[in-house]
Design a protein around this motif. Structure first.
Motif, mmCIF file in Angstrom:
data_model
loop_
_atom_site.group_PDB
_atom_site.id
_atom_site.type_symbol
_atom_site.label_atom_id
_atom_site.label_comp_id
_atom_site.label_asym_id
_atom_site.label_seq_id
_atom_site.Cartn_x
_atom_site.Cartn_y
_atom_site.Cartn_z
ATOM 1 N N THR A 2 70.470 28.018 31.208
ATOM 2 C CA THR A 2 69.266 27.428 30.612
ATOM 3 C C THR A 2 69.410 27.165 29.119
ATOM 4 O O THR A 2 68.426 26.841 28.455
ATOM 5 N N GLY A 3 70.611 27.317 28.591
ATOM 6 C CA GLY A 3 70.803 27.100 27.155
ATOM 7 C C GLY A 3 70.088 28.146 26.319
ATOM 8 O O GLY A 3 69.588 27.853 25.240
ATOM 9 N N PHE A 4 70.021 29.380 26.840
ATOM 10 C CA PHE A 4 69.392 30.516 26.177
ATOM 11 C C PHE A 4 67.882 30.332 25.982
ATOM 12 O O PHE A 4 67.291 30.861 25.060
ATOM 13 N N ASN A 5 67.244 29.593 26.896
ATOM 14 C CA ASN A 5 65.797 29.408 26.889
ATOM 15 C C ASN A 5 65.180 30.583 27.658
ATOM 16 O O ASN A 5 65.328 30.694 28.874
ATOM 17 N N ILE A 6 64.486 31.454 26.924
ATOM 18 C CA ILE A 6 63.939 32.689 27.505
ATOM 19 C C ILE A 6 62.899 32.385 28.588
ATOM 20 O O ILE A 6 62.919 32.987 29.668
ATOM 21 N N SER A 7 61.989 31.466 28.310
ATOM 22 C CA SER A 7 60.933 31.160 29.280
ATOM 23 C C SER A 7 61.501 30.620 30.582
ATOM 24 O O SER A 7 61.109 31.040 31.676
ATOM 25 N N GLU A 8 62.443 29.683 30.480
ATOM 26 C CA GLU A 8 63.038 29.102 31.681
ATOM 27 C C GLU A 8 63.876 30.137 32.433
ATOM 28 O O GLU A 8 63.873 30.178 33.665
ATOM 29 N N THR A 9 64.574 30.992 31.693
ATOM 30 C CA THR A 9 65.365 32.053 32.332
ATOM 31 C C THR A 9 64.462 32.985 33.125
ATOM 32 O O THR A 9 64.748 33.315 34.278
ATOM 33 N N ALA A 10 63.348 33.397 32.518
ATOM 34 C CA ALA A 10 62.405 34.284 33.203
ATOM 35 C C ALA A 10 61.863 33.613 34.464
ATOM 36 O O ALA A 10 61.770 34.243 35.519
ATOM 37 N N ARG A 11 61.518 32.329 34.358
ATOM 38 C CA ARG A 11 61.004 31.599 35.521
ATOM 39 C C ARG A 11 62.041 31.575 36.640
ATOM 40 O O ARG A 11 61.731 31.879 37.790
ATOM 41 N N ARG A 12 63.287 31.259 36.307
ATOM 42 C CA ARG A 12 64.334 31.179 37.334
ATOM 43 C C ARG A 12 64.632 32.535 37.967
ATOM 44 O O ARG A 12 65.022 32.613 39.126
ATOM 45 N N LEU A 13 64.471 33.601 37.187
ATOM 46 C CA LEU A 13 64.737 34.947 37.713
ATOM 47 C C LEU A 13 63.524 35.549 38.400
ATOM 48 O O LEU A 13 63.616 36.630 38.982
ATOM 49 N N GLY A 14 62.387 34.863 38.304
ATOM 50 C CA GLY A 14 61.171 35.352 38.956
ATOM 51 C C GLY A 14 60.613 36.598 38.291
ATOM 52 O O GLY A 14 60.092 37.486 38.967
ATOM 53 N N MET A 15 60.724 36.659 36.966
ATOM 54 C CA MET A 15 60.163 37.809 36.244
ATOM 55 C C MET A 15 59.284 37.315 35.107
ATOM 56 O O MET A 15 59.370 36.158 34.705
ATOM 57 N N HIS A 16 58.437 38.194 34.645
ATOM 58 C CA HIS A 16 57.557 37.863 33.531
ATOM 59 C C HIS A 16 58.395 37.721 32.266
ATOM 60 O O HIS A 16 59.368 38.447 32.061
ATOM 61 N N ARG A 17 58.002 36.770 31.412
ATOM 62 C CA ARG A 17 58.739 36.514 30.172
ATOM 63 C C ARG A 17 58.835 37.772 29.299
ATOM 64 O O ARG A 17 59.877 38.054 28.718
ATOM 65 N N ARG A 18 57.756 38.540 29.211
ATOM 66 C CA ARG A 18 57.774 39.760 28.383
ATOM 67 C C ARG A 18 58.731 40.805 28.944
ATOM 68 O O ARG A 18 59.385 41.526 28.198
ATOM 69 N N THR A 19 58.818 40.890 30.257
ATOM 70 C CA THR A 19 59.763 41.825 30.881
ATOM 71 C C THR A 19 61.185 41.442 30.502
ATOM 72 O O THR A 19 61.995 42.291 30.115
ATOM 73 N N LEU A 20 61.484 40.160 30.589
ATOM 74 C CA LEU A 20 62.808 39.688 30.205
ATOM 75 C C LEU A 20 63.063 39.947 28.723
ATOM 76 O O LEU A 20 64.142 40.418 28.349
ATOM 77 N N ALA A 21 62.081 39.689 27.887
ATOM 78 C CA ALA A 21 62.230 39.921 26.440
ATOM 79 C C ALA A 21 62.545 41.392 26.162
ATOM 80 O O ALA A 21 63.397 41.708 25.318
ATOM 81 N N ARG A 22 61.874 42.301 26.869
ATOM 82 C CA ARG A 22 62.145 43.736 26.690
ATOM 83 C C ARG A 22 63.570 44.079 27.103
ATOM 84 O O ARG A 22 64.262 44.843 26.428
ATOM 85 N N LYS A 23 64.005 43.526 28.226
ATOM 86 C CA LYS A 23 65.386 43.779 28.672
ATOM 87 C C LYS A 23 66.396 43.253 27.656
ATOM 88 O O LYS A 23 67.405 43.887 27.385
ATOM 89 N N LEU A 24 66.110 42.094 27.081
ATOM 90 C CA LEU A 24 67.010 41.507 26.095
ATOM 91 C C LEU A 24 67.054 42.325 24.810
ATOM 92 O O LEU A 24 68.088 42.408 24.152
ATOM 93 N N GLU A 25 65.922 42.916 24.455
ATOM 94 C CA GLU A 25 65.882 43.770 23.255
ATOM 95 C C GLU A 25 66.762 45.001 23.440
ATOM 96 O O GLU A 25 67.382 45.471 22.501
ATOM 97 N N LYS A 26 66.827 45.527 24.666
ATOM 98 C CA LYS A 26 67.656 46.691 24.950
ATOM 99 C C LYS A 26 69.128 46.354 24.908
ATOM 100 O O LYS A 26 69.955 47.183 24.547
#
Length: 182
Positions: A154-178
């Motif tokens: 997705t070219g490092f697009n967080i919103s699109e990545t979350a959509r494709r993975l079927g997870m909430h954007r904030r959940t993905l953001a938290r995982k990325l912070e870790k």
């Protein structure tokens, strides 16, 4: 015009962190390299119009979410003999495979220093004696590799990545912070 000895030791560093790039360049210059720096694919392409580096160090994740894999591809297309080492703050199987497919010779996890990079330049061939691990890949590692693979797609697009993975954007953001990607 480059002399043959200058061209033999010409190195380009593709890194968007100016302090790290400058430190790395100085370290290589002390070892007899001529070090050029680029912070983006566009800067690299401009540089390749007039110079042909024998060596390249490419950061996997550049500013604005762009991928260093495009730089690897550009370097390899310019000269397939360029010895390319990819550096990353988070190594994954997916990006390592893609980097090698696109023309990189080696893939190193940060922190790596000049000694590590120069040693990678010196290893032109693979090592058939590399040890195979008996440890199975963990679920967390598999999850992180899938996230990173999708980020690249997705070219490092967080919103699109979350959509494709079927997870909430904030959940993905938290995982990325870790697990910081650099």
């Amino acid at each position: 015009m480059e002399t043959e000895t200058t061209a033999d030791r010409l190195l380009v560093i593709v890194e968007d962190d100016p302090k790290f790039s400058q430190t790395l360049a100085r370290s290589f210059e002390r070892r007899g390299y001529e070090a050029l720096r680029a912070a983006s694919l566009e800067e690299l392409q401009d540089l390749l119009k007039t110079r042909s580096p024998a060596f390249a160090v490419v950061d996997l994740k550049l500013a604005n979410g762009s991928s260093g894999l495009a730089c690897v591809q550009a370097l390899h297309a310019h000269d397939p003999e360029t010895n390319i080492v990819v550096l990353t703050g988070f190594a994954s199987i997916a990006t390592a495979v893609e980097a090698i497919k696109l023309g990189a010779r080696h893939y190193l996890a940060k922190p790596s220093n000049t000694d590590d990079i120069e040693a990678a330049f010196a290893r032109a061939e693979g090592d058939v004696a590399a040890p195979l691990t008996e440890r199975a890949t963990s679920i967390k590692t598999l999850e992180w590799e899938r996230i990173h693979e999708t980020l690249i797609e997705t070219g490092f697009n967080i919103s699109e990545t979350a959509r494709r993975l079927g997870m909430h954007r904030r959940t993905l953001a938290r995982k990325l912070e870790k697990q910081q990607i650099k």
